[in-house]
Design a protein around this motif. Structure first.
Motif: not given
Length: 899
Positions: A644-661
């Motif tokens: 969500t936009g809220v999570a992205k706003e709160a985050g420092d880095i956005t993991i574009l592919d959602d992968s732990f790798a």
């Protein structure tokens, strides 16, 4: 939710609207012109010092030209200084322009975030920047609103408008009777940049881009690329210390040269001679300050950040806040979600058990089958995009899997949504773990549909299929959960004419019928197991914190290698158990925890805070609005690209592919960034120390100027501008993930670095002074340096060395630094200095240093006070200086085999 069938804009209407009202992009504030930025470089204190040195040199040259009748070549030195200033300033200017372009990515990337928009009668995903006035946009909980507009439909819609009004919870509605007359904005209006906290809605866009309310205040919300990170502050303190020391050395040089002047001259000196000598001494000391002060540090940090950010984007890590780059390198605990991060987040219905169907996959035309199809279709917030060859899921992956299951069996969910009229609904919440909708069905009845966690749905029902009891049902559910599947149960009730079904967020209807359940599978990502093992080998603890059930979560932990046979009940905890612990108890247990299941949002935040109190550097992943508190609390918040936009706003880095790798790659790049800056410092401070010692000692010895102003400026250019680019471009190496995280409070100059700087600087200074002494006591003819071992040492000194010998001395000084660049590159690499795989940028700069030195020696002439050297001279000086890296290689080999 849909009370109407919306068609939306067609392609021609979209183009017309975009032409008339513009794109949905906020214009970045106008920056200073390129010329202003270039002129601003000359306001730098060190550049001013250099210009003063050029002025002093010009004054001396004027005196010697007009009063001592020297040749016009006397003006070459001040022109050379001016040229060096322009070269250094120009390079710095170009590098900063490049870095600025990298930072622009941070301001523009959100424009590519996809939103669900209805166009030509179909739901499509459209980038935020392509939304136009007149578009019909679907928004839901956790979504950041992309443009200003008016609501068409809304269900329990609460919006956080704190970015505009300071109001963190505004109820929005299309019902004029419920409008808040005291609200800053009308209750049926939504605005760009605000966030949906609860509910969902459909609205039509009225203004986009700069015309939005958010656009009017955008200037104050742009990312500031001048923000100081903890690393910046540490380096600036180091620079200040070195600057003070260089001033002290400069004063000592002036004083010692003045004493030497009076000692040598006795009573035979004139005021003009002293002034000239003093000005030259002052110019030399100013140059020493320029060389000693590491003005390249800020640029090195900027270039390392810019390079790392660009490469991290390629590895699916979008850095939104600068401190995150360096902090990821110090992270020693990662609290991760399960779904979408460890698993594919590509849900697929694996098994279907609806007890009223003759076969689990048979969606026939019976009445019960109609309830199944309508219930799945209308009690769902997901959408399917049919604009491509195959339907593409939009929204919640679990709900999308249900719609794809219907489509697979020939059921078009949108038909059921269009035929049914939503009367009331309860959006899904992690608090009560179900969602419900009351509709006027397409069959003419008023029906309540409920969907959610099996234990919750089973408990609210009173009618069950024959032979179904809780024990057998629970056993079947657990068997699916043990195979890491997510289960959802369904129920319905055909309502009596005046029967009430929903009251706020509570279901008040009685005699609800249990329909059945589905098992949905989300497989573990193929690359996660290796990524988790790599992080654990790097000294990073992994903790899974999820709202999913304990059985499924533990199974996933086992699959990825996190849960081993040595783990026991102390390694896992459920939300209620977690909540029952006091803070002291939790702090004590936090290190041993590997899995927290059925966790609430506040549980994740509390765990993060406890780990931080234990002294850990914590990174946390999250994709939902409820993850925002934990994302903000952690040292590094890692929001998911699909979140969500809220999570992205709160985050420092956005993991574009959602992968732990990709998280592993972020750690690796964070460590590499810090190490590259250490390498730059190791190289630069060694040169600083060597240059200062040579000039300082020679001033006491009464020797001539061993390194003149223009030569020292060339050395300064090598170790600042060129070195900053070279070391910033070194990519991460595998051995970084075999080391334990650094202490974030550790000073960047480690004891090992300090020892190397001291030893190498002293060795260089002694070697150079010995070389100078050799030239003083021997007679070396041009082109005969190859006979270096055949010269006879004389007991007397000639007082000064020849231009040819001075060229050899200068060349040896630069080549020592040339080879030492390889030593600095290999620092803590665990490999050879001559391994250039992936180091094309470094190799290019390294070669340019040598080429530049050849050009200066060959064509520098009077500007650099050098004369051309023969090929034999070059070969001999390269061989004489090569032991710098050869000995370094030998030491690295010994250290490697002794481990």
């Amino acid at each position: 939710m849909h009370k109407h069938r919306y068609v939306g804009l067609d392609s021609d209407a979209v183009l017309k609207s975009r032409k008339e009202f513009g794109n949905n992009i906020l214009t970045i504030k106008k920056r200073d012109s390129i010329w202003l930025k270039l002129f601003a470089k000359f306001a730098d204190p060190l550049i001013i010092v250099l210009l003063i040195a050029a002025l002093l040199s010009a004054l001396i040259s004027c005196y010697e030209y007009w009063h001592l009748h020297s040749s016009v070549s006397i003006f070459i030195e001040p022109l050379g200084i001016l040229f060096a200033v322009l070269l250094a300033t120009g390079l710095s200017f170009l590098f900063e322009l490049k870095a600025e372009k990298e930072f622009d990515i941070l301001n523009q990337v959100n424009d590519d975030e996809a939103y669900e928009v209805i166009r030509e009668g179909s739901v499509q995903q459209v980038p935020k920047k392509d939304i136009v006035v007149g578009d019909i946009v679907i928004i839901e909980a956790g979504c950041e609103i992309p443009a200003d507009g008016v609501l068409l439909e809304s269900v329990h819609l609460i919006v956080d408008e704190s970015s505009l009004t300071g109001e963190s919870s505004c109820r929005k509605t299309v019902d004029h009777a419920q409008f808040d007359k005291n609200a800053t904005y009308a209750s049926n209006m939504v605005f760009r940049g605000t966030k949906v906290l609860v509910g969902h809605a459909i609205y039509t866009v009225q203004t986009v881009g700069d015309a939005t309310e958010n656009g009017k205040v955008f200037e104050s919300t742009q990312i500031d690329n001048s923000t100081k990170t903890p690393l910046n502050e540490q380096l600036f303190k180091l620079s200040a210390f070195i600057t003070k020391m260089s001033y002290i050395i400069a004063l000592i040089i002036i004083a010692s040269r003045c004493i030497r002047f009076f000692t040598d001259a006795g009573d035979n000196w004139t005021l003009i001679e002293f002034v000239t000598y003093f000005l030259r001494s002052l110019m030399l000391s100013v140059t020493v300050v320029v060389v000693a002060v590491p003005e390249g540090l800020p640029m090195a940090v900027t270039l390392c950040l810019a390079y790392s950010m660009r490469r991290m984007i390629k590895s699916n890590n979008l850095v939104r806040k600068l401190h995150a780059c360096e902090t990821m390198g110090a992270t020693n605990v990662i609290c991760t979600d399960k779904t979408g991060t460890l698993t594919k987040n590509q849900m697929e219905v694996s098994s279907v058990v609806f007890y009223g169907l003759p076969h689990e996959q048979d969606l026939n035309d019976s009445e019960f089958s109609f309830y199944v199809k309508e219930g799945v279709s209308v009690n769902c917030t997901a959408q399917l995009d049919f604009s491509g060859d195959t339907p593409r899921p939009l929204g919640n992956p679990t709900e999308s899997a249900l719609l794809l299951w219907l489509f697979k069996h020939g059921v078009y969910y949108i038909d059921y949504r269009n035929d049914a009229k939503v009367i009331n609904e309860i959006p899904f919440s992690t608090e009560y773990k179900f969602m419900a909708v009351e509709v006027l069905s397409g069959c003419g009845k008023r029906i309540l549909y409920v969907k959610g966690a099996p234990e919750i749905i089973y408990g609210m029902c009173s009618h069950y299929p024959n032979g179904l009891d809780w024990s057998s049902f629970d056993a079947k559910i657990k068997s699916f959960q043990e195979d890491s599947m997510r289960t959802l149960a369904f129920a319905y009730k055909v309502l009596d004419p005046h029967e009430m079904a929903i009251d706020q967020t509570t279901i008040v209807a009685k005699d609800i019928h249990f329909m059945g359940f589905v098992a949905i599978e989300d497989a573990v990502r193929e690359d996660v197991k290796d990524a988790v093992r790599s992080c654990r080998d790097a000294g990073i603890d992994i903790k899974i914190v999820t709202g999913d059930n304990p059985i499924t979560t533990r199974r996933v932990a086992q699959e990825i290698g996190l849960w081993t046979d040595e783990d026991n009940d102390l390694s896992m905890m459920t939300g209620p158990e977690f909540e029952a612990l006091s803070d002291d108890e939790l702090i004590h247990r936090s290190d041993s925890l590997k899995v927290v299941a059925r966790a609430k949002p506040q549980d994740k935040k509390r765990l993060v805070e406890c780990l931080m109190k234990r002294g850990h550097v914590v990174a946390v992943t999250g994709d939902g609005t409820n993850d925002a508190p934990a994302l903000k609390a952690a040292h590094v918040g890692l929001s998911m690209g699909s979140g969500t936009g809220v999570a992205k706003e709160a985050g420092d880095i956005t993991i574009l592919d959602d992968s732990f790798a990709s998280i592993r790659k972020a750690v690796m790049w964070g460590r590499s960034l810090y190490l590259n800056i250490q390498r730059f410092l190791l190289f630069q401070l060694t040169v600083n120390l060597a240059a200062c010692l040579v000039v300082l000692i020679s001033s006491f010895m009464g020797s001539g100027t061993l390194l003149n102003v223009t030569q020292m400026l060339w050395v300064n250019l090598i170790m600042d501008s060129f070195a900053a680019v070279a070391f910033a471009s070194i990519p991460p190496q595998d051995n970084l993930m075999k080391q334990h995280p650094r202490d974030r409070k550790q000073f960047i100059i480690t004891p090992k670095m300090g020892t190397l700087i001291g030893i190498m600087g002293a060795v260089f200074a002694v070697s150079l002074l010995s070389c100078y002494a050799f030239f003083l006591h021997t007679d070396i003819e041009p082109g005969a340096f190859s006979n270096i071992f055949n010269y006879t040492w004389r007991d007397f000194s000639r007082g000064e060395i020849t231009p040819y010998e001075h060229s050899l001395f200068f060349n040896i000084f630069v080549l020592l630094q040339f080879w030492n660049m390889l030593n600095a590159k290999a620092f803590l690499s665990g490999g050879s200095a001559f391994r250039f795989k992936g180091c094309k940028g470094f190799l290019l700069i390294w070669a340019l240093v040598l080429i530049g030195q050849i050009v200066i020696i060959t064509f520098g002439g009077e500007v650099f006070h050098v004369c051309s050297l023969s090929i034999e001279d070059w070969v001999i000086t390269l061989i004489l200086t090569f032991p710098v890296v050869a000995i370094g290689e030998l030491v690295r080999i010994v250290q490697k085999h002794s481990l």
